[in-house]
Every structure is written in C-alpha cells, then in structure tokens.
Design an enzyme around this catalytic site. Structure first.
Site, short mmCIF file in Angstrom:
data_model
loop_
_atom_site.label_atom_id
_atom_site.label_comp_id
_atom_site.label_asym_id
_atom_site.label_seq_id
_atom_site.Cartn_x
_atom_site.Cartn_y
_atom_site.Cartn_z
CG ASP A 1 -2.15 0.90 0.92
OD1 ASP A 1 -2.80 0.71 -0.11
OD2 ASP A 1 -2.42 1.81 1.72
CB THR A 2 1.92 3.37 -2.47
OG1 THR A 2 2.77 2.24 -2.62
CG2 THR A 2 2.70 4.63 -2.78
P1 IMP Z 1 -2.12 1.84 -3.72
O1 IMP Z 1 -3.28 1.91 -2.78
O2 IMP Z 1 -0.91 1.22 -3.15
O3 IMP Z 1 -2.49 1.23 -5.04
O4 IMP Z 1 -1.66 3.31 -4.07
C1 IMP Z 1 -2.50 4.42 -3.95
C2 IMP Z 1 -2.30 5.37 -5.07
O5 IMP Z 1 -1.01 5.96 -4.97
C3 IMP Z 1 -2.38 4.79 -6.48
O6 IMP Z 1 -3.67 4.77 -6.96
C4 IMP Z 1 -1.53 5.74 -7.27
O7 IMP Z 1 -2.30 6.85 -7.66
C5 IMP Z 1 -0.51 6.20 -6.25
N1 IMP Z 1 0.75 5.46 -6.42
C6 IMP Z 1 1.11 4.29 -5.85
N2 IMP Z 1 2.36 3.95 -6.24
C7 IMP Z 1 2.75 4.92 -7.09
C8 IMP Z 1 3.94 5.12 -7.85
O8 IMP Z 1 4.89 4.33 -7.84
N3 IMP Z 1 3.99 6.24 -8.60
C9 IMP Z 1 2.96 7.15 -8.65
N4 IMP Z 1 1.83 6.99 -7.98
C10 IMP Z 1 1.73 5.89 -7.20
#
Ligand code: IMP
Length: 193
Positions: free
Chosen positions: A66-67
């Site tokens: 998760d990011t």
């Molecule tokens: P997730 O919940 O981990 O998928 O990440 C949440 C949101 O962060 C994603 O929908 C992307 O918009 C953004 N995100 C995650 N990883 C990256 C990355 O490596 N580069 C740019 N945006 C990212």
C-alpha cells in the site's frame, strides 16, 4: 508467490526486482476476482488487509503493498487516500489535476511517497517499508509509470518518475526500496533452507 494486485505497472516493477528469487503471480493469474477492501486508515493496515484477503482465500504465501503520497503543505494528504483523492472511481489524471490545483500558488511543494509491503508466510505477517522524498512539479512531465509519476520529482534527480526508465525508478522509489528489503529477507530465507 501471489502479489495481491492487478495493477500491471506495480506487477512489472516488482517482478523485475524479484526475478530469479520467486515467481510473482497476480490476483488474475490465480483466478481471484473482486475488489479487495482497503478500509484501514494506515498504509500498514491496508497492506495487511489486502494480504490477509488473499491468504484467507488461498492459504498460500502472498504479499501486498500500500502506497501513499504525503504532501507537506497539505498536512500529509492525500496519504493513505491517494488512490481516491479526487473521489471514488477517479482516474490518475483526476488525482493529478486535484493535487496541482491544491498546490497552486504554494511555495512549499515538498512531498514523499511511502510504501508498506506486508508479506504473509504461513499465516505470519512481516512488514517492509520504503520512502522517497522529492517535490511536486507544477505540470506533468513524461509518460512512463502510473499514478502521480508525471508530477513527482525525487530529490537529486532532474527528472520526474514518469521520465525515468523502470530500472532507475526501481532503484530509488518507495516501492523499489520496500521491495529491496523484501528481496533481502527472501534471499536469507532461501539460504537458510
Ligand atoms: P495503492 O493503494 O498502493 O495502489 O496506491 C495508492 C495510489 O497511490 C495509487 O492509486 C496511485 O495513484 C498512487 N501510487 C502508488 N504507487 C505509485 C507510484 O509508484 N507512482 C505514482 N503513484 C503511485
């Protein structure tokens, strides 16, 4: 090993780094369908929730990430809500537009990306974290990558993530650094076997 994602960009990034260590398969590859709930209010909580969702359905070792993009002038927003910043079912473009508007006229454009990976092995969760600091650009640069990549420029580089080849992004990015720690752990496990 199952990576709890169907995001083809994430899959490509992580597969490249785990090449020769473990074969990484996506949710679609193992026939798992449906949206995984992401209702926690921390990256760690969401990573655990996603990995547990897969583990409960397959009984197989798996990991999830998760990011969040944390923008200083916005008090750390969008953070854990980065995917839905511009609303449910919004596009990457909608999120970028909203962020550029929120930062319009602000001098402080510092931000960081943070990733937490949760690995579940035989039911036991372990966490690996990565972070990269940088700035939010005033307009889009580059066409590679996904999400906020066109407007994020990491420190010590004069390129946005969307202008970098994947192997360069992987070397310095939040997910790349978290995955590197995962790789180190899995290597140790393989040696111990
Ligand atoms: P997730 O919940 O981990 O998928 O990440 C949440 C949101 O962060 C994603 O929908 C992307 O918009 C953004 N995100 C995650 N990883 C990256 C990355 O490596 N580069 C740019 N945006 C990212």
């Amino acid at each position: 090993m199952i990576f709890a994602t169907n995001n083809k960009h994430k899959l490509q990034e992580v597969r490249q780094m785990l090449d020769g260590i473990v074969d990484v398969v996506s949710l679609a590859d193992v026939g798992l369908e449906g949206d995984i709930p992401e209702t926690a209010d921390t990256l760690q909580g969401n990573a655990l929730q996603k990995a547990q969702w897969v583990y409960q359905r397959t009984g197989r070792d798996c990991f999830a990430d998760d990011t969040g993009l944390e923008v200083e002038a916005l008090g750390g927003a969008p953070g854990v809500y980065s995917a839905r910043y511009a609303g449910e079912h919004c596009s990457f473009d909608d999120n970028i537009n909203k962020l550029l508007a929120a930062l319009d006229g602000k001098e402080n454009r510092r931000a960081d990306f943070r990733t937490v990976i949760c690995l579940i092995e035989k039911g036991v969760p372990r966490y690996f974290e990565g972070r990269v600091d940088g700035v939010i650009l005033t307009e889009r640069h580059g066409v590679e990558g996904f999400g906020y990549d066109p407007i994020f420029m990491p420190d010590r580089f004069a390129l946005s993530f969307a202008e970098m080849p994947l192997d360069v992004k992987n070397m310095i990015s939040h997910r790349g650094l978290a995955t590197k720690k995962l790789v180190g752990y899995l290597r140790q496990q393989n040696v111990a076997k």
